[in-house]
Design an enzyme around this catalytic site. Sequence first.
Site, PDB file in Angstrom:
ATOM      1  N   GLY A 177       0.783  -1.232   0.000  1.00 13.10           N
ATOM      2  CA  GLY A 177       0.000   0.000   0.000  1.00 13.10           C
ATOM      3  C   GLY A 177       0.816   1.284   0.000  1.00 13.10           C
ATOM      4  O   GLY A 177       0.313   2.335   0.386  1.00 13.10           O
ATOM      5  N   ARG A 230      -7.467 -16.073  -9.551  1.00 14.39           N
ATOM      6  CA  ARG A 230      -8.566 -15.325 -10.180  1.00 14.39           C
ATOM      7  C   ARG A 230      -9.419 -14.596  -9.168  1.00 14.39           C
ATOM      8  O   ARG A 230      -9.426 -14.928  -7.992  1.00 14.39           O
ATOM      9  CB  ARG A 230      -9.473 -16.283 -10.935  1.00 14.39           C
ATOM     10  CG  ARG A 230      -8.843 -16.880 -12.144  1.00 14.39           C
ATOM     11  CD  ARG A 230      -9.581 -16.397 -13.396  1.00 14.39           C
ATOM     12  NE  ARG A 230      -9.041 -17.040 -14.583  1.00 14.39           N
ATOM     13  CZ  ARG A 230      -9.517 -18.168 -15.071  1.00 14.39           C
ATOM     14  NH1 ARG A 230     -10.545 -18.750 -14.475  1.00 14.39           N
ATOM     15  NH2 ARG A 230      -8.992 -18.703 -16.131  1.00 14.39           N
ATOM     16  N   ASN A 274      -3.947   2.293 -13.702  1.00  5.32           N
ATOM     17  CA  ASN A 274      -3.088   1.313 -13.039  1.00  5.32           C
ATOM     18  C   ASN A 274      -1.670   1.848 -12.992  1.00  5.32           C
ATOM     19  O   ASN A 274      -1.263   2.626 -13.861  1.00  5.32           O
ATOM     20  CB  ASN A 274      -3.103   0.001 -13.831  1.00  5.32           C
ATOM     21  CG  ASN A 274      -2.256  -1.088 -13.178  1.00  5.32           C
ATOM     22  OD1 ASN A 274      -2.265  -1.249 -11.954  1.00  5.32           O
ATOM     23  ND2 ASN A 274      -1.517  -1.831 -13.987  1.00  5.32           N
ATOM     24  N   HIS A 276       2.162   0.334 -13.007  1.00  4.44           N
ATOM     25  CA  HIS A 276       2.855  -0.922 -13.296  1.00  4.44           C
ATOM     26  C   HIS A 276       4.363  -0.683 -13.233  1.00  4.44           C
ATOM     27  O   HIS A 276       4.856   0.305 -13.781  1.00  4.44           O
ATOM     28  CB  HIS A 276       2.445  -1.405 -14.695  1.00  4.44           C
ATOM     29  CG  HIS A 276       3.092  -2.692 -15.085  1.00  4.44           C
ATOM     30  ND1 HIS A 276       2.640  -3.913 -14.625  1.00  4.44           N
ATOM     31  CD2 HIS A 276       4.179  -2.946 -15.862  1.00  4.44           C
ATOM     32  CE1 HIS A 276       3.418  -4.864 -15.111  1.00  4.44           C
ATOM     33  NE2 HIS A 276       4.356  -4.310 -15.868  1.00  4.44           N
TER      34      HIS A 276
HETATM   35  C1  GRF Z   1       3.782  -1.272  -7.384  1.00  4.68           C
HETATM   36  O1  GRF Z   1       5.106  -1.433  -7.727  1.00  4.68           O
HETATM   37  C2  GRF Z   1       2.927  -1.222  -8.604  1.00  4.68           C
HETATM   38  O2  GRF Z   1       3.578  -0.748  -9.723  1.00  4.68           O
HETATM   39  C3  GRF Z   1       2.539  -2.663  -8.808  1.00  4.68           C
HETATM   40  O3  GRF Z   1       2.386  -3.156  -7.507  1.00  4.68           O
HETATM   41  C4  GRF Z   1       3.224  -2.438  -6.615  1.00  4.68           C
HETATM   42  C5  GRF Z   1       2.356  -1.990  -5.466  1.00  4.68           C
HETATM   43  O4  GRF Z   1       3.119  -1.535  -4.403  1.00  4.68           O
HETATM   44  N1  GRF Z   1       1.387  -2.786  -9.647  1.00  4.68           N
HETATM   45  P1  GRF Z   1       2.427  -0.914  -3.113  1.00  4.68           P
HETATM   46  O5  GRF Z   1       1.429  -1.926  -2.578  1.00  4.68           O
HETATM   47  O6  GRF Z   1       1.739   0.364  -3.528  1.00  4.68           O
HETATM   48  O7  GRF Z   1       3.544  -0.667  -2.143  1.00  4.68           O
END
Ligand code: GRF
Length: 360
Positions: A177, A230, A274, A276
């Site tokens: 988070g 899923r 999102n 990523h």
């Molecule tokens: C991040 O690196 C994001 O890019 C990926 O999951 C991770 C989440 O990290 N999709 P956090 O839970 O916000 O620390």
Amino acid sequence: MTDADFTPATAAEARQLRDRLDAQGKRLVFTNGCFDLLHAGHVRYLAQARALGDALVVALNSDASVRALKGPERPLNNENDRAEVLCALKAVDAVVVFGDERATRLIETIRPHVYAKGGDYTVESLNAQERAALQAAGAEIRILPLVPGRSTTATIQKMHAPAAGRLRLGVLGSGKGTNLQAIFDAVHAGRLDAEVVAVISDQNDSEFLSIARREGAPAHFVDPGDNPKRLGAAAQKEIFEHLERARTDVVVLAGFMRILKEPVISAYAGRIVNVHPSLLPRHKGAHAVQDALDAGDREAGCTVHLVTAEIDAGAILEQGRVPVLPGDTAELLHDRIKAVEHVLLPKVLSEWRQRGLAVR
Ligand code: GRF
């Protein structure tokens, strides 16, 4: 009960309480404040203060002194009402209303054993006269941490804010988070005009949900169903319902480790974002950081992009780059990437309308 039924304690009565405790080798805790619109931050603060001794006296700024301290719009509630509400709390033994801007004279009269103050102060930044009075009374000074995300001023701002401007965010995640925390931090710092109206996770014991609870945002665990990878149809629908009930403008996937499908994907088309941890279209999927290391990339990064039914393939809104350094592990590299995510994601959200992105 009528208005006249509640009478706050006098300073003399508070002193009697202190002397009674003193004779029993017990300690009186004293704190002071305006307590204009009681919120969970106050309740927790007062419980902590009470735990420092055997009884708690709250010195409450009178209406005139709140006006002098905070301006003509305050207080929202009159001193008798504020005193009555405070007295109803388990942690509070007595409330004394005082008219001076400072509590110096009351401290001199009551001579508390412990003086508690909220963490926006330090011992050094306490008013010099109050501090001298406390020293003269032999009181122990204790600064207690503030509860993040709760303040009367923030609540008032929320009530006054033009509803049209503020983005209502539904944030989904499964893990640590840190991106969710970055969103809250940006909101608190005034860099992002948004309200987190729903926080949803498929992991009940995740730090992600703990952050939401700490911040006072509505936190929902959604049981993902039997398949470990899923998200079942019932869960897809439940997530949709949480988002709808919260009147969500934008859905933020911040480390959500399952694939979002209908009905959310269509209902929120163009307003799901999102983050990523790769420079898309390079390294799609759940192991992007390790994949960058395995491929021997010199550079890695993150992508903030719109979400469509096809995984990690929607329109790219922003990317940030970081170097891959000698000796990098996936963890080290991921932390470096996340530091960039924590800037880019709130930035994109804060520019959401200017960028012409969809809201509802
Ligand atoms: C991040 O690196 C994001 O890019 C990926 O999951 C991770 C989440 O990290 N999709 P956090 O839970 O916000 O620390």
